[in-house]
Write an enzyme that holds these catalytic residues in place. Structure first.
Site, PDB file in Angstrom:
ATOM      1  N   PRO A 291       0.831  -1.207   0.000  1.00 52.86           N
ATOM      2  CA  PRO A 291       0.000   0.000   0.000  1.00 52.86           C
ATOM      3  C   PRO A 291       0.863   1.253   0.000  1.00 52.86           C
ATOM      4  O   PRO A 291       1.864   1.336   0.715  1.00 52.86           O
ATOM      5  CB  PRO A 291      -0.795  -0.123   1.308  1.00 52.86           C
ATOM      6  CG  PRO A 291       0.078  -0.960   2.195  1.00 52.86           C
ATOM      7  CD  PRO A 291       0.798  -1.915   1.278  1.00 52.86           C
ATOM      8  N   GLY A 292       0.504   2.214  -0.801  1.00 59.36           N
ATOM      9  CA  GLY A 292       1.201   3.499  -0.822  1.00 59.36           C
ATOM     10  C   GLY A 292       0.200   4.616  -0.676  1.00 59.36           C
ATOM     11  O   GLY A 292       0.044   5.221   0.380  1.00 59.36           O
ATOM     12  N   ARG A 293      -0.548   4.863  -1.755  1.00 61.05           N
ATOM     13  CA  ARG A 293      -1.604   5.873  -1.749  1.00 61.05           C
ATOM     14  C   ARG A 293      -2.583   5.644  -0.595  1.00 61.05           C
ATOM     15  O   ARG A 293      -3.033   6.591   0.057  1.00 61.05           O
ATOM     16  CB  ARG A 293      -2.352   5.814  -3.089  1.00 61.05           C
ATOM     17  CG  ARG A 293      -3.422   6.851  -3.265  1.00 61.05           C
ATOM     18  CD  ARG A 293      -4.381   6.473  -4.393  1.00 61.05           C
ATOM     19  NE  ARG A 293      -3.698   5.990  -5.571  1.00 61.05           N
ATOM     20  CZ  ARG A 293      -3.441   6.721  -6.645  1.00 61.05           C
ATOM     21  NH1 ARG A 293      -3.801   7.977  -6.682  1.00 61.05           N
ATOM     22  NH2 ARG A 293      -2.833   6.183  -7.698  1.00 61.05           N
ATOM     23  N   TYR A 334      -3.650  13.335 -15.714  1.00 61.19           N
ATOM     24  CA  TYR A 334      -4.693  12.369 -16.051  1.00 61.19           C
ATOM     25  C   TYR A 334      -6.047  12.703 -15.453  1.00 61.19           C
ATOM     26  O   TYR A 334      -6.772  11.832 -14.985  1.00 61.19           O
ATOM     27  CB  TYR A 334      -4.293  10.922 -15.711  1.00 61.19           C
ATOM     28  CG  TYR A 334      -3.480  10.678 -14.480  1.00 61.19           C
ATOM     29  CD1 TYR A 334      -2.180  10.194 -14.607  1.00 61.19           C
ATOM     30  CD2 TYR A 334      -3.990  10.877 -13.207  1.00 61.19           C
ATOM     31  CE1 TYR A 334      -1.415   9.925 -13.491  1.00 61.19           C
ATOM     32  CE2 TYR A 334      -3.234  10.610 -12.099  1.00 61.19           C
ATOM     33  CZ  TYR A 334      -1.936  10.130 -12.240  1.00 61.19           C
ATOM     34  OH  TYR A 334      -1.175   9.874 -11.127  1.00 61.19           O
ATOM     35  N   CYS A 361       2.112  29.093 -15.882  1.00 58.95           N
ATOM     36  CA  CYS A 361       1.798  29.701 -17.166  1.00 58.95           C
ATOM     37  C   CYS A 361       1.365  28.626 -18.155  1.00 58.95           C
ATOM     38  O   CYS A 361       2.053  28.338 -19.136  1.00 58.95           O
ATOM     39  CB  CYS A 361       3.004  30.472 -17.688  1.00 58.95           C
ATOM     40  SG  CYS A 361       2.614  31.558 -19.062  1.00 58.95           S
TER      41      CYS A 361
END
Length: 439
Positions: A291-293, A334, A361
Site C-alpha cells: 500500500p502506498g496511496r 490524467y 503559465c
C-alpha cells in the site's frame, strides 16, 4: 468540535487537521503547504498489519514510497513495523538516511542502473523485485563477482486489467513492467535462476493498477500467480515461499469514490489464497502487499492562499491559488478529481461555482473544475484534500516555482518535515556561462 460532511471543523469555523487549526498551520508555515494527518497514517498501517495477524498469516506490509518519499515518512513507517518499497537509488538513499532496516527494503523498478543495484548490494537490502531479463543477467553477474547472496521476486504481468485510468494500469499484457505470465517469459526467467548459487527466488510479484475499488482483480491475480508457483513446484521441486500482490488500493478523492477499508482488501485476498492453497496442496505462502496511496493519500491536505479571480459572465469563474501543477500535476496529467473547501469559512453557504486555477503559465493548470464554495476574497485559505500521494512526489520547479513545505500533524501538534524551497535552491545547480571569467 463539529463536522461538515467528511471534514472536522472547530468552534471558529475553521478546518482542522489531526486536531490542528488549518488556518493557523497556513499562518505558521506559509502556503502552499502540505499537511499530513499522521494519526490517520498510523491507523491505516495498523489496520493492514493487524488484519493479517488476526488471520494468522505470515505477511509483510511494505509502504510503496513512490507515493511520498521523505526521511520523516520512512521513520513513521519504521515505527509502525512496515517494510519499504523503493523504486530508485534516490529513494533507497533516503531510506538509509532514515535508518530504515535494510533487510526490510524491497527495490522495484523497470530500469535499475548498475550503480543502483550495487548500492542495493552494499546496503544488503532484503529483496530485489526483478523486472526483465537484462536485470536478471546483471544480478547473476553481480552476485557471482561479489560472492554475495540476494533474494529476488520475479515481477510478472498476469494479464489482468484493473478498472482505473489507462496511465496507471500495470497488470495487463501490454505493460513496460515485468515478465509476461502468458507467453512463457516468466517460466524462462525462473529457469535461469531457480538453482543459482547466489540468488534465492522468493516467489512472484504483480501490481495490477492503482485506485482500485474492488477485490476481484486481486483474487484473479492471486489465482494465476499461485497456479504458476504450483507448476514450478511440480516441475522443479522448488517451493516459492512468497506471493506479493502489490498495491493499488483506492482512496476517496471526491464523493464519487467508494473505497474499501484495508481490512476488506486483506481478508478477501487471504481467504482466496488460503482456499487455493488448500485445493492445490501447495504450502500457504507468506503474503506481501504494497500500500502506498492508501496509507498517505487522503492523509494529506494542501493549503493554498487564494489570490486573483476572473469572472467570465455565462462561462466560468476562475479563482487562482498560489500553487498549481508545479505541486500537483495529477489533474493536468490524467484528469484527476479532487475536493476542496475554504478552510477559514467551513460553515459558510457554498453558493458559488468556480474553477480553481493554479499560477503556472499553462491554460491546463486547473486543479478543480466546478467546485462549490462560498464567496471568497484574496487571502482566504483553500484546503485541497487527499493530496498526500503523488503530489509532492511529482512536484517540479516548473516556472521556477519553489516546491512547498511539508508538515506532519499528530495529536494536534505540528512539525515541519520538509522545508519550503527558496529561490537560492532553484539556482543551486545552475552554472554561469561566464563562470571561468568570473573566477
Amino acid at each position: 468540535m463539529v463536522s461538515t460532511l467528511h471534514y472536522p471543523v472547530n468552534q471558529e469555523g475553521h478546518l482542522t487537521i489531526a486536531g490542528a487549526d488549518a488556518v493557523e498551520l497556513a499562518k505558521e508555515y506559509g502556503t502552499p503547504v502540505i499537511a499530513y494527518n499522521i494519526d490517520l497514517v498510523r491507523q491505516r498501517a495498523r489496520k493492514f498489519k493487524d488484519t493479517f495477524d488476526e488471520l494468522n498469516v505470515k505477511s509483510q506490509v511494505a509502504y510503496a514510497s513512490k507515493a511520498f518519499s521523505s526521511i520523516a515518512i520512512y521513520q513513521v513507517m519504521k515505527e509502525e513495523g512496515l517494510s519499504l518499497d523503493v523504486v530508485s537509488g534516490g529513494e533507497l538513499y533516503t531510506a538509509l538516511k532514515a535508518d530504515f532496516p535494510p533487510d526490510k527494503i524491497h527495490f522495484h523498478g523497470n530500469n535499475k542502473s548498475y550503480q543502483e543495484l550495487e548500492m542495493a548490494f552494499d546496503a544488503n537490502i532484503g529483496c530485489i523485485v526483478v523486472d526483465n531479463f537484462d536485470e536478471l543477467l546483471t544480478l547473476r553477474q553481480l552476485t557471482k563477482e561479489r560472492k554475495q547472496r540476494m533474494a529476488i521476486l520475479l515481477r510478472v504481468t498476469p494479464g489482468i486489467e484493473a478498472h482505473t485510468h489507462t496511465y496507471i494500469t500495470t497488470g495487463q499484457q501490454d505493460s513496460k513492467f515485468g515478465f509476461d505470465l502468458g507467453n512463457g517469459q516468466a517460466d524462462e526467467a525462473f529457469r535461469l535462476v531457480y538453482d543459482d548459487e547466489y540468488i534465492e527466488v522468493l516467489g512472484l510479484h504483480c501490481h495490477i493498477g492503482s485506485q482500485i475499488f474492488e477485490t476481484n482483480g486481486f483474487v484473479a491475480a492471486a489465482e494465476k500467480l499461485l497456479l504458476k508457483m504450483q507448476q514450478w513446484n511440480e516441475t522443479y521441486q522448488y517451493t516459492c515461499p512468497v506471493l506479493n500482490l502489490g498495491g493499488g488500493f483506492g482512496i476517496r478523492y471526491t464523493d464519487e469514490d467508494e473505497p474499501l477499508s484495508p481490512e476488506i482488501y486483506v481478508k478477501e485476498m487471504v481467504l482466496a489464497i488460503k482456499r487455493l492453497s488448500n485445493e492445490s496442496a501447495f504450502p500457504l505462502p507468506e503474503i506481501w502487499i504494497e500500500p502506498g496511496r492508501s496509507l498517505v493519500g487522503d492523509a494529506g491536505t494542501t493549503l493554498y492562499t487564494i489570490g486573483s479571480q476572473k469572472k467570465i459572465p455565462g462561462t466560468r469563474h476562475y479563482v487562482a491559488v498560489d500553487g498549481g501543477m508545479s505541486d500537483n500535476i495529477r489533474p493536468a496529467l490524467y484528469q484527476a478529481k479532487y475536493d476542496a473547501k475554504v478552510a477559514n469559512r467551513m460553515t459558510a453557504p457554498t453558493n458559488h461555482i468556480v474553477t480553481i486555477a493554479g499560477k503556472c503559465c499553462e491554460s491546463g493548470d486547473k486543479l478543480i473544475e466546478d467546485l462549490s464554495i462560498p464567496e471568497v476574497q484574496t487571502g482566504d485559505i483553500l484546503a485541497m484534500f487527499s493530496t498526500g500521494a503523488y503530489g509532492y512526489a511529482m512536484a517540479s520547479n516548473y516556472n521556477r516555482l519553489p516546491r512547498p513545505a511539508v508538515v506532519f500533524v499528530e495529536g494536534g501538534q505540528s512539525q515541519l518535515v520538509i522545508r519550503r524551497e527558496v529561490y537560492e535552491d532553484i539556482v543551486r545547480n545552475d552554472l554561469s556561462l561566464y563562470e571561468s571569467e568570473e573566477k
